[in-house]
Enzyme design. Structure first.
Site, PDB file in Angstrom:
ATOM      1  N   ASN A  47       6.534  -8.902  21.929  1.00 27.46           N
ATOM      2  CA  ASN A  47       7.377  -9.738  22.916  1.00 27.46           C
ATOM      3  C   ASN A  47       8.490  -8.339  23.469  1.00 27.46           C
ATOM      4  O   ASN A  47       9.476  -8.145  22.659  1.00 27.46           O
ATOM      5  CB  ASN A  47       8.157 -10.806  22.403  1.00 27.46           C
ATOM      6  CG  ASN A  47       9.254 -11.315  23.303  1.00 27.46           C
ATOM      7  OD1 ASN A  47       9.216 -11.105  24.455  1.00 27.46           O
ATOM      8  ND2 ASN A  47       9.777 -12.226  23.153  1.00 27.46           N
ATOM      9  N   LYS A  96      10.261  -8.470  25.781  1.00 27.15           N
ATOM     10  CA  LYS A  96      11.751  -9.083  26.301  1.00 27.15           C
ATOM     11  C   LYS A  96      12.129  -8.387  27.690  1.00 27.15           C
ATOM     12  O   LYS A  96      11.070  -7.956  28.383  1.00 27.15           O
ATOM     13  CB  LYS A  96      12.765  -8.971  25.306  1.00 27.15           C
ATOM     14  CG  LYS A  96      12.484  -9.899  24.077  1.00 27.15           C
ATOM     15  CD  LYS A  96      13.352  -9.893  22.911  1.00 27.15           C
ATOM     16  CE  LYS A  96      13.079 -10.494  21.648  1.00 27.15           C
ATOM     17  NZ  LYS A  96      14.054 -10.954  20.781  1.00 27.15           N
ATOM     18  N   HIS A 101      11.138 -19.935  23.652  1.00 22.45           N
ATOM     19  CA  HIS A 101      11.591 -18.950  22.839  1.00 22.45           C
ATOM     20  C   HIS A 101      13.332 -19.334  22.652  1.00 22.45           C
ATOM     21  O   HIS A 101      13.811 -19.787  23.468  1.00 22.45           O
ATOM     22  CB  HIS A 101      11.476 -17.471  23.467  1.00 22.45           C
ATOM     23  CG  HIS A 101      11.839 -16.203  22.717  1.00 22.45           C
ATOM     24  ND1 HIS A 101      13.082 -15.952  22.526  1.00 22.45           N
ATOM     25  CD2 HIS A 101      11.407 -15.633  21.764  1.00 22.45           C
ATOM     26  CE1 HIS A 101      13.406 -14.930  21.624  1.00 22.45           C
ATOM     27  NE2 HIS A 101      12.079 -14.709  21.240  1.00 22.45           N
ATOM     28  N   GLU A 118      15.929 -17.424  22.919  1.00 19.70           N
ATOM     29  CA  GLU A 118      16.727 -16.962  23.797  1.00 19.70           C
ATOM     30  C   GLU A 118      16.670 -17.613  25.197  1.00 19.70           C
ATOM     31  O   GLU A 118      17.627 -17.728  25.774  1.00 19.70           O
ATOM     32  CB  GLU A 118      16.070 -15.478  24.295  1.00 19.70           C
ATOM     33  CG  GLU A 118      16.703 -14.327  23.078  1.00 19.70           C
ATOM     34  CD  GLU A 118      15.831 -13.266  22.943  1.00 19.70           C
ATOM     35  OE1 GLU A 118      14.927 -12.948  23.593  1.00 19.70           O
ATOM     36  OE2 GLU A 118      15.831 -12.710  21.701  1.00 19.70           O
ATOM     37  N   GLU A 136      10.373 -18.672  14.527  1.00 22.09           N
ATOM     38  CA  GLU A 136      11.309 -17.712  14.720  1.00 22.09           C
ATOM     39  C   GLU A 136      12.783 -18.133  14.492  1.00 22.09           C
ATOM     40  O   GLU A 136      13.418 -18.700  15.293  1.00 22.09           O
ATOM     41  CB  GLU A 136      11.402 -17.198  16.083  1.00 22.09           C
ATOM     42  CG  GLU A 136      10.076 -16.650  16.630  1.00 22.09           C
ATOM     43  CD  GLU A 136      10.291 -15.402  17.639  1.00 22.09           C
ATOM     44  OE1 GLU A 136       9.604 -14.288  17.352  1.00 22.09           O
ATOM     45  OE2 GLU A 136      10.544 -15.994  18.630  1.00 22.09           O
ATOM     46  N   GLY A 158      16.508 -10.050  16.303  1.00 25.64           N
ATOM     47  CA  GLY A 158      17.406  -8.970  16.685  1.00 25.64           C
ATOM     48  C   GLY A 158      18.559  -8.698  15.763  1.00 25.64           C
ATOM     49  O   GLY A 158      19.476  -7.923  16.222  1.00 25.64           O
ATOM     50  N   SER A 208      12.868  -9.775  13.475  1.00 20.09           N
ATOM     51  CA  SER A 208      13.350  -8.675  12.527  1.00 20.09           C
ATOM     52  C   SER A 208      11.913  -8.056  11.793  1.00 20.09           C
ATOM     53  O   SER A 208      12.036  -7.436  10.719  1.00 20.09           O
ATOM     54  CB  SER A 208      14.491  -8.789  11.660  1.00 20.09           C
ATOM     55  OG  SER A 208      15.694  -9.018  12.421  1.00 20.09           O
TER      56      SER A 208
HETATM   57  P1  13P Z   1      13.148  -9.026  16.926  1.00 17.46           P
HETATM   58  O1  13P Z   1      11.627  -8.423  16.332  1.00 17.46           O
HETATM   59  O2  13P Z   1      13.658  -7.850  17.809  1.00 17.46           O
HETATM   60  O3  13P Z   1      14.064  -9.568  15.873  1.00 17.46           O
HETATM   61  O4  13P Z   1      12.667 -10.250  18.103  1.00 17.46           O
HETATM   62  C1  13P Z   1      11.710 -11.337  17.595  1.00 17.46           C
HETATM   63  C2  13P Z   1      11.497 -12.142  18.458  1.00 17.46           C
HETATM   64  O5  13P Z   1      12.317 -12.812  19.190  1.00 17.46           O
HETATM   65  C3  13P Z   1      10.000 -11.927  19.146  1.00 17.46           C
HETATM   66  O6  13P Z   1       9.821 -13.008  20.054  1.00 17.46           O
END
Ligand code: 13P
Length: 247
Positions: free
Chosen positions: A9, A11, A91, A93, A163, A169, A208
């Site tokens: 992903n 982003k 997701h 976010e 997640e 993150g 992470s």
């Molecule tokens: P990170 O691997 O940067 O923690 O992000 C995970 C994520 O949100 C994947 O969709």
């Protein structure tokens, strides 16, 4: 045996150059499915670069309708028409920053299924929910919302990504034990609801994931792969994560 999935992903990151770097240097393992979720701006290019290979691409988000006056949005049917095969939905976010409520997530899930894309349904609890021992309830609530909106076998043609919000993150991945516990709970939920073939359902972990922790996580019996954020922007790290799921 469930075939592992390693998904990237990106982003709101990436570029045309990154698409080309992935196309030329990403390993294409036979033992795992590799799925790439670039920004919608780069989705057509990346899909074209991987056309005819086993690597599938998908959108990070779609709107709840097929077409219309929705400035700035893309639809699931547009994604399908460019031969991308997947879409992320729910997701954290999107839920936290863009107001994707459980009801909106359920609508998006439905429109993704109707476009014959594979939804990757993201669920996970916040730190507050974990600390107040509400993690199980939070995830079950998110699953129920989708099940209520799609009365057919919800998880037969979809994938779930667990997640935990506190692990995204932050550099602090869930321990293998916590992730396994939550994945087992999700699988048991699907079994109890009869909402799909629980044993065939692939449940990915995200938050992470790095080359350093991937092997320990994948060793857990209910962890079937990863949804990788930050580490998926570096093709070498991503390749190492792919290699770590080889048994
Ligand atoms: P990170 O691997 O940067 O923690 O992000 C995970 C994520 O949100 C994947 O969709």
């Amino acid at each position: 045996m469930r075939k592992p999935v390693i998904a990237a992903n990106w982003k709101m990151n990436g570029s045309a150059e990154l698409c080309e770097r992935f196309a030329s240097t990403m390993v294409r393992p036979e033992y795992a499915d590799v799925w790439l979720f670039p920004s919608s701006l780069h989705l057509a290019k990346l899909t074209e670069l991987f056309r005819g290979s086993d690597v599938a691409t998908g959108a990070q988000n779609v709107w709840t309708d097929v077409s219309g006056a929705y400035t700035g949005e893309i639809s699931a049917s547009m994604v399908a028409r460019i031969h991308a095969e997947l879409a992320l939905v729910g997701h954290s976010e999107r839920r936290a920053t863009f107001g994707d409520s459980d009801a909106i997530v359920a609508k998006k899930f439905k429109i993704i299924m109707e476009a014959e894309l594979i939804p990757v349904l993201c669920v996970g609890e916040t730190l507050e929910e974990r600390e107040s021992e509400m993690a199980h309830l939070a995830v079950q609530r998110q699953l129920h919302a989708v099940e209520a909106a799609w009365d057919r076998s919800v998880y037969s043609h979809s994938v779930i990504a667990y997640e935990p919000v506190w692990a995204i993150g932050t550099g602090k991945a869930a321990t293998a034990a916590i992730a396994q516990e939550m994945h087992a709970l999700i699988r048991e939920h699907v079994r109890m609801q009869g909402s799909g073939d629980a044993d065939a359902l692939r449940i990915l972990y995200g938050g992470s994931v790095k080359p350093e922790n991937a092997r320990e996580l994948i060793a857990e019996s209910d962890i079937d792969g990863f949804l990788v954020g930050g580490a998926s922007l570096d093709v070498d790290d991503f390749n190492r994560i792919c290699e770590s799921v080889k048994n």
